[in-house]
Scaffold this motif. Structure first.
Motif, PDB file in Angstrom:
ATOM      1  N   ARG A   1      -5.591 -29.259   4.984  1.00  0.00           N
ATOM      2  CA  ARG A   1      -5.257 -28.672   3.689  1.00  0.00           C
ATOM      3  C   ARG A   1      -6.495 -28.073   3.030  1.00  0.00           C
ATOM      4  N   ARG A   2      -6.307 -26.929   2.382  1.00  0.00           N
ATOM      5  CA  ARG A   2      -7.366 -26.289   1.611  1.00  0.00           C
ATOM      6  C   ARG A   2      -6.754 -25.722   0.331  1.00  0.00           C
ATOM      7  N   GLU A   3      -7.608 -25.461  -0.635  1.00  0.00           N
ATOM      8  CA  GLU A   3      -7.164 -24.933  -1.928  1.00  0.00           C
ATOM      9  C   GLU A   3      -7.486 -23.447  -2.022  1.00  0.00           C
ATOM     10  N   PHE A   4      -6.536 -22.673  -2.555  1.00  0.00           N
ATOM     11  CA  PHE A   4      -6.706 -21.233  -2.712  1.00  0.00           C
ATOM     12  C   PHE A   4      -6.206 -20.816  -4.089  1.00  0.00           C
ATOM     13  N   SER A   5      -7.009 -20.011  -4.794  1.00  0.00           N
ATOM     14  CA  SER A   5      -6.534 -19.442  -6.048  1.00  0.00           C
ATOM     15  C   SER A   5      -5.361 -18.515  -5.756  1.00  0.00           C
ATOM     16  N   ILE A   6      -4.385 -18.519  -6.641  1.00  0.00           N
ATOM     17  CA  ILE A   6      -3.216 -17.652  -6.494  1.00  0.00           C
ATOM     18  C   ILE A   6      -3.571 -16.280  -7.064  1.00  0.00           C
ATOM     19  N   VAL A   7      -3.397 -15.236  -6.261  1.00  0.00           N
ATOM     20  CA  VAL A   7      -3.731 -13.881  -6.679  1.00  0.00           C
ATOM     21  C   VAL A   7      -2.579 -13.240  -7.439  1.00  0.00           C
ATOM     22  N   SER A   8      -1.356 -13.533  -7.054  1.00  0.00           N
ATOM     23  CA  SER A   8      -0.193 -12.931  -7.701  1.00  0.00           C
ATOM     24  C   SER A   8       0.034 -13.560  -9.073  1.00  0.00           C
ATOM     25  N   ALA A   9       0.870 -12.901  -9.868  1.00  0.00           N
ATOM     26  CA  ALA A   9       1.216 -13.399 -11.200  1.00  0.00           C
ATOM     27  C   ALA A   9       2.513 -14.202 -11.129  1.00  0.00           C
ATOM     28  N   PRO A  10       2.762 -15.057 -12.118  1.00  0.00           N
ATOM     29  CA  PRO A  10       4.034 -15.794 -12.129  1.00  0.00           C
ATOM     30  C   PRO A  10       5.248 -14.876 -12.085  1.00  0.00           C
ATOM     31  N   GLU A  11       5.094 -13.670 -12.636  1.00  0.00           N
ATOM     32  CA  GLU A  11       6.213 -12.722 -12.648  1.00  0.00           C
ATOM     33  C   GLU A  11       6.561 -12.210 -11.253  1.00  0.00           C
ATOM     34  N   ASP A  12       5.659 -12.384 -10.274  1.00  0.00           N
ATOM     35  CA  ASP A  12       5.893 -11.902  -8.918  1.00  0.00           C
ATOM     36  C   ASP A  12       6.752 -12.835  -8.084  1.00  0.00           C
ATOM     37  N   LEU A  13       6.985 -14.060  -8.558  1.00  0.00           N
ATOM     38  CA  LEU A  13       7.783 -15.006  -7.793  1.00  0.00           C
ATOM     39  C   LEU A  13       9.143 -14.409  -7.453  1.00  0.00           C
ATOM     40  N   PRO A  14       9.689 -14.675  -6.259  1.00  0.00           N
ATOM     41  CA  PRO A  14       9.274 -15.718  -5.303  1.00  0.00           C
ATOM     42  C   PRO A  14       8.128 -15.333  -4.378  1.00  0.00           C
ATOM     43  N   GLU A  15       7.538 -14.126  -4.532  1.00  0.00           N
ATOM     44  CA  GLU A  15       6.382 -13.791  -3.711  1.00  0.00           C
ATOM     45  C   GLU A  15       5.130 -14.470  -4.264  1.00  0.00           C
ATOM     46  N   VAL A  16       4.318 -15.011  -3.369  1.00  0.00           N
ATOM     47  CA  VAL A  16       3.074 -15.685  -3.722  1.00  0.00           C
ATOM     48  C   VAL A  16       1.974 -15.121  -2.828  1.00  0.00           C
ATOM     49  N   ARG A  17       0.853 -14.774  -3.426  1.00  0.00           N
ATOM     50  CA  ARG A  17      -0.233 -14.156  -2.666  1.00  0.00           C
ATOM     51  C   ARG A  17      -1.517 -14.936  -2.866  1.00  0.00           C
ATOM     52  N   ILE A  18      -2.257 -15.135  -1.778  1.00  0.00           N
ATOM     53  CA  ILE A  18      -3.569 -15.760  -1.855  1.00  0.00           C
ATOM     54  C   ILE A  18      -4.563 -14.885  -1.101  1.00  0.00           C
ATOM     55  N   ALA A  19      -5.832 -15.091  -1.339  1.00  0.00           N
ATOM     56  CA  ALA A  19      -6.889 -14.376  -0.617  1.00  0.00           C
ATOM     57  C   ALA A  19      -7.972 -15.372  -0.257  1.00  0.00           C
ATOM     58  N   PHE A  20      -8.706 -15.073   0.809  1.00  0.00           N
ATOM     59  CA  PHE A  20      -9.739 -16.002   1.262  1.00  0.00           C
ATOM     60  C   PHE A  20     -10.768 -15.255   2.093  1.00  0.00           C
ATOM     61  N   ARG A  21     -11.915 -15.877   2.244  1.00  0.00           N
ATOM     62  CA  ARG A  21     -12.974 -15.311   3.066  1.00  0.00           C
ATOM     63  C   ARG A  21     -12.773 -15.769   4.500  1.00  0.00           C
ATOM     64  N   ASP A  22     -12.660 -14.817   5.406  1.00  0.00           N
ATOM     65  CA  ASP A  22     -12.439 -15.162   6.816  1.00  0.00           C
ATOM     66  C   ASP A  22     -13.616 -14.659   7.650  1.00  0.00           C
ATOM     67  N   GLY A  23     -14.806 -15.115   7.275  1.00  0.00           N
ATOM     68  CA  GLY A  23     -16.029 -14.671   7.926  1.00  0.00           C
ATOM     69  C   GLY A  23     -16.001 -14.868   9.429  1.00  0.00           C
ATOM     70  N   ARG A  24     -16.705 -14.000  10.121  1.00  0.00           N
ATOM     71  CA  ARG A  24     -16.779 -14.087  11.566  1.00  0.00           C
ATOM     72  C   ARG A  24     -17.741 -15.206  11.988  1.00  0.00           C
ATOM     73  N   GLY A  25     -17.824 -15.448  13.289  1.00  0.00           N
ATOM     74  CA  GLY A  25     -18.736 -16.466  13.795  1.00  0.00           C
ATOM     75  C   GLY A  25     -18.104 -17.839  13.748  1.00  0.00           C
ATOM     76  N   ALA A  26     -18.941 -18.872  13.583  1.00  0.00           N
ATOM     77  CA  ALA A  26     -18.459 -20.253  13.568  1.00  0.00           C
ATOM     78  C   ALA A  26     -17.494 -20.461  12.412  1.00  0.00           C
ATOM     79  N   GLN A  27     -16.331 -21.019  12.688  1.00  0.00           N
ATOM     80  CA  GLN A  27     -15.320 -21.251  11.681  1.00  0.00           C
ATOM     81  C   GLN A  27     -14.785 -22.666  11.813  1.00  0.00           C
TER      82      GLN A  27
END
Length: 518
Positions: free
Chosen positions: A335-361
């Motif tokens: 489990r990880r935590e992500f800020s929600i990018v979408s607004a409450p008005e966008d529900l039922p769609e929910v959007r998140i963003a994250f850093r997916d850097g290359r290399g060791a993950q």
């Protein structure tokens, strides 16, 4: 002199902001152990040097071995820092000894504490503080077998009060739990003083307030309990008011232990009860999310759009905890935590963003990268207090890199809800490609000041580039001359927040969403 002290303060916390939470706690406990050993040679703490060394050795061996066995059994990745932190806390909670039976009891406490991290868990979060669980287990066993000993909390020695306060301040600042721990301390000390006054009156002795305060502050373990145990993020509830409620419960029970036969509800037992209150707050029903699409925002930034199978509530600026089950997860789990990018008005769609850097993950990032549209994941909770004022007060938003995500949600919500708010966004990014969500932010009409080393190219109307200058206190004052009339919200690394502290001191209020890295 005040300016010099302020500059030193900011430099110290800027350095702390670059240290991971695990590493800071471990280094603080190690420093306290070294200081305690030196004090033991001078006879200023209860345990002798030999007792300290023997107890520390037993705890390290048992905690590391138990963690390793559990990780192998459950096919989890190892994280020795967690084992050493558990051993370090128990060193100050249990009474050190050279007695074989007593060392056996200490070994039991260490094993229980380490095992509780895998047994007493719910949706990736500890039900009980591991060290408190181990100390409580030893105390209960000690009733039946006194030779095993019990918790001692010798960390309450007056000679350790200043070191514990200094290192504890660093820890609670890094976890952003200063106010929570302060409430705990005020209540614990206040209730302790009242308890002493009642006991003196009952016994017919004269009560001295100064002596009572000195005892509560310098000869009790309250500072250590609050800074190194109560502040643990994995046992605190999600909302700030809930954290204050837990701190209040712990403070009252620590300040006035409640006897139940041979058991006294004080110190670690008080924390156990507070942990159970926190657990009740944190219970959430999971929301099933179906992945709709994946978008690459920048070379190292990605966004995921989900569709929720049922409606749920969240406020703009909050975050969700996303469970991605996978084989052989590392020590941080699934489990990880992500800020929600979408607004409450966008529900039922929910959007998140994250850093997916290359290399060791991490194992989690690799698993998240493998999720395909149509796959179903679970959001195990929606939490956070990083929300804008309910009244349309003037605000300043400062975002660094991926820290812009909660602001996208907030500004989109204000725009869709028709909330007219005087808002300025200061956007810090490593390069032009990292200035993401340009269209979404432009549609809100909010003016944006961009801080990048290189020219970000054509910007939307109302945006301006800061010319390659670095964002610091002086640059912030220049970019936002009316800062003193605004409420400031900062989302980004703790080091940046520390760098901006001199300028932010003039704001009406400051709310931070720092990346604690615990």
């Amino acid at each position: 002199m005040n300016a010099q002290l302020s500059a030193l303060w900011n430099r110290v916390f800027a350095v702390l902001g670059r240290v991971s939470m695990y590493r800071l706690v471990l280094l603080s406990l190690a420093a306290l152990a070294v200081i305690s050993l030196a004090l033991s040679f001078a006879g200023l703490v209860g345990p002798t040097p030999g007792e300290l060394a023997a107890t520390a050795a037993v705890l390290v061996v048992v905690c590391v071995a138990t963690d390793a066995a559990a990780q192998r059994l459950l096919r989890l990745g190892g994280r020795i820092e967690s084992s050493l932190i558990t051993a370090g806390i128990l060193l100050f909670v249990l009474w050190p000894t050279l007695d074989p039976a007593g060392l056996g009891g200490i070994a039991i406490a260490g094993a229980v504490a380490a095992a509780s991290k895998y047994v007493l868990v719910w949706r990736g979060r500890h039900v009980l503080n591991p060290a408190a669980a181990g100390a409580t287990a030893l105390t209960l066993l000690g009733i039946a077998v006194p030779a095993l000993g019990a918790s001692g909390w010798w960390v309450g020695a007056p000679a350790l009060a200043l070191p514990v306060a200094l290192f504890g301040l660093a820890v609670v600042w890094r976890t952003e739990k200063v106010r929570v721990v302060l409430l705990f301390l005020v209540l614990a000390v206040g209730v302790s003083v009242v308890r002493q006054a009642v006991q003196y009156a009952t016994a017919g002795f004269a009560f001295d307030l100064g002596t009572a305060l000195q005892f509560a502050l310098l000869q009790s373990p309250f500072l250590f309990l609050g800074a190194f145990m109560l502040s643990e993020p994995l046992t605190l509830p999600p909302r700030r008011w809930q954290q204050f409620a837990v701190a209040a419960v712990a403070g009252v029970l620590a300040g006035w232990p409640i006897p139940l036969g041979e058991i006294t509800l004080g110190q670690e037992r008080a924390l156990v009860i507070a942990n159970l209150v926190a657990f009740a707050f944190a219970l959430r029903q999971a929301v099933r999310l179906t992945l709709v699409s994946r978008e690459q925002l920048a070379p190292t930034l990605a966004a995921l759009t989900f569709r929720a199978k049922r409606r749920f509530r969240f406020e703009a600026g909050q975050y969700l905890e996303l469970d991605v089950p996978h084989r052989r997860p590392d020590a941080r789990g699934t489990r990880r935590e992500f800020s929600i990018v979408s607004a409450p008005e966008d529900l039922p769609e929910v959007r998140i963003a994250f850093r997916d850097g290359r290399g060791a993950q991490s194992s989690y990032k690799r698993a998240l990268a493998a999720v395909e549209p149509g796959d179903v994941l679970a959001a195990t909770g929606v939490w956070g207090d990083f929300v804008l004022p309910r009244t349309p007060a003037p605000v300043l938003l400062v975002a660094a890199g991926i820290g812009v995500t909660p602001f996208v949600s907030q500004l989109r919500h204000d725009h869709l809800a028709g909330i007219a708010r005087d808002t300025v966004l200061v956007y810090v990014a490593a390069g032009a490609d990292d200035v993401v969500f340009r269209d979404e932010l432009a549609r809100t009409g909010v003016p944006v000041v961009v801080f990048t080393r290189e020219d970000p190219g054509a910007l939307p109307a109302g945006w301006r580039w800061a010319g390659g200058s670095r964002l610091d206190a002086a640059a912030l004052r220049s970019a936002v001359p009316d800062l003193s009339a605004r409420h400031a919200y900062i989302s980004g690394p703790a080091a940046l927040i520390a760098d901006l502290a001199p300028a932010l001191a003039s704001a009406k209020s400051v709310a931070t969403d720092a990346f604690s890295g615990y």
